[in-house]
Scaffold this motif. Structure first.
Motif: not given
Length: 208
Positions: A58, A62, A93, A100
């Motif tokens: 993540g 992201a 994440s 994310c």
């Protein structure tokens, strides 16, 4: 070939913009809010055709969904990490407590399959360990060459292999492959300062 580093996201992940003399480029690992990237790209007239993801965590992906939507860029990742793009538990994440947004791959990083963006040629090296689909990528444009190392190799260190989805037994083989590259090859890692292969071979305890 030119490049610029953008530290993004809560872990200040190194995102990199690379572009050729015609202003055609790609972005590597947008790990957070890409607002600053958008402004710089627009101010400098860079055509960001591709988002390259060295792996699926993540803190490296992201900002990919927003960047792809805003710039119309393709998204490339290794198939082994594709399932992390839409699963917050797999991309970790959810552990970080960060947003994310899911994003779809439109192309794949595959060793032995040449890729190009503008005048830049890309050579994929599959380096599992940090994740199953982790990749390093050699980028060449004329006489300029550098290595995008993701979280496989850092200055004096390496990426973690104790995370869910890591494959520690494969990391040593991946590091051996990276260590065999040319001494003067510049390394742009996913975190921390840039380095080069020769320095890491001498000073990185994980390569010596």
């Amino acid at each position: 070939m030119k490049w610029k580093r953008f530290p993004l996201g809560p872990l200040w992940t190194n995102g990199y913009l690379l572009w050729d003399d015609d202003g055609v480029g790609f972005f590597v690992d947008p790990g957070g809010d890409p607002t600053d990237v958008f402004k710089w790209v627009e101010d400098n007239g860079i055509d960001v055709r591709t988002i390259l993801l060295t792996h699926g965590h993540g803190d490296h992906i992201a900002g990919a969904a927003e960047m792809s939507k805003r710039l119309g860029s393709d998204v490339w990742i290794h198939r082994e990490d594709e399932n992390m793009l839409c699963d917050r538990d797999k991309n970790l994440s959810s552990n970080l407590g960060t947003e994310c947004p899911p994003v779809e791959a439109t192309g794949y990083l595959e060793e032995g399959v040449p890729l190009s963006v503008g005048s830049m040629d890309l050579q994929v090296i599959h380096t599992p360990g940090h994740t199953r689909g982790s990749c390093c990528v050699i980028v060449q444009d004329g006489n300029d060459r550098l290595l995008l190392a993701g979280d496989t190799l850092f200055a004096r260190s390496i990426g973690r292999t104790d995370l869910p989805g890591s494959v520690p037994e494969l990391m040593s083989g991946s590091l051996e492959r990276v260590a065999s590259l040319d001494d003067d090859l510049i390394v742009l890692p996913g975190h921390g300062p840039e380095t080069d292969i020769g320095t890491e071979r001498l000073e990185n305890p994980f390569l010596s």
